[in-house]
Motif scaffolding. Sequence first.
Motif, PDB file in Angstrom:
ATOM      1  N   TYR A  60       7.616  -3.225  -6.860  1.00 31.62           N
ATOM      2  CA  TYR A  60       6.958  -4.400  -7.434  1.00 31.62           C
ATOM      3  C   TYR A  60       7.632  -5.609  -6.808  1.00 31.62           C
ATOM      4  O   TYR A  60       8.861  -5.742  -6.847  1.00 31.62           O
ATOM      5  N   GLN A  62       7.674  -9.866  -6.262  1.00 32.59           N
ATOM      6  CA  GLN A  62       7.262 -11.197  -6.695  1.00 32.59           C
ATOM      7  C   GLN A  62       7.593 -12.154  -5.564  1.00 32.59           C
ATOM      8  O   GLN A  62       8.732 -12.189  -5.100  1.00 32.59           O
ATOM      9  N   LYS A  64       7.345 -16.167  -4.813  1.00 30.32           N
ATOM     10  CA  LYS A  64       7.076 -17.520  -5.312  1.00 30.32           C
ATOM     11  C   LYS A  64       7.378 -18.488  -4.186  1.00 30.32           C
ATOM     12  O   LYS A  64       8.388 -18.357  -3.501  1.00 30.32           O
ATOM     13  N   SER A  77      -0.065 -10.416   1.888  1.00 27.88           N
ATOM     14  CA  SER A  77       0.068  -9.084   1.315  1.00 27.88           C
ATOM     15  C   SER A  77       0.144  -8.028   2.418  1.00 27.88           C
ATOM     16  O   SER A  77       0.994  -7.131   2.380  1.00 27.88           O
ATOM     17  N   TYR A  96       2.978  -3.217  -5.331  1.00 26.46           N
ATOM     18  CA  TYR A  96       2.246  -4.324  -5.950  1.00 26.46           C
ATOM     19  C   TYR A  96       2.981  -5.616  -5.599  1.00 26.46           C
ATOM     20  O   TYR A  96       4.214  -5.653  -5.610  1.00 26.46           O
ATOM     21  N   GLU A  98       3.010  -9.777  -6.602  1.00 26.11           N
ATOM     22  CA  GLU A  98       2.553 -10.895  -7.439  1.00 26.11           C
ATOM     23  C   GLU A  98       2.915 -12.193  -6.721  1.00 26.11           C
ATOM     24  O   GLU A  98       4.079 -12.458  -6.443  1.00 26.11           O
ATOM     25  N   SER A 100       2.962 -16.387  -6.573  1.00 25.88           N
ATOM     26  CA  SER A 100       3.003 -17.497  -7.501  1.00 25.88           C
ATOM     27  C   SER A 100       3.324 -18.784  -6.755  1.00 25.88           C
ATOM     28  O   SER A 100       4.114 -18.796  -5.823  1.00 25.88           O
TER      29      SER A 100
END
Length: 114
Positions: A60, A62, A64, A77, A96, A98, A100
Amino acid sequence: MPYLNLQTNRQIGAHEAPILLKALSQGVAEILGKSENYVMIALESGKPMIFAGKETPSAYVQLKSLGLPENETTQFSDKLCHLIEQQTGISQDRIYIEFSNPERHLWGWNGRTF
């Protein structure tokens, strides 16, 4: 000020971690077209994690970044999944991400905000 946090159930060894962190730092800077001087990478390995009902290696992520162009997240991605797979052996279909794009006044550094 890109920040990438990689959480994975794969155990990343002490000798492997610095190599992975440097590769991610350089990769994020290149992918986003930003100076590596502002890139921060965090790694959390060996975390209990299950994905699609299986405990096989997964991640996972993240990411930002101020001014993150939302219309380019598909390209980001693709590049990040490729980079992570190349560096960790984790299959791209087990990652995955995410994205931001925080507002400048909500991101602090050096005693001020951006």
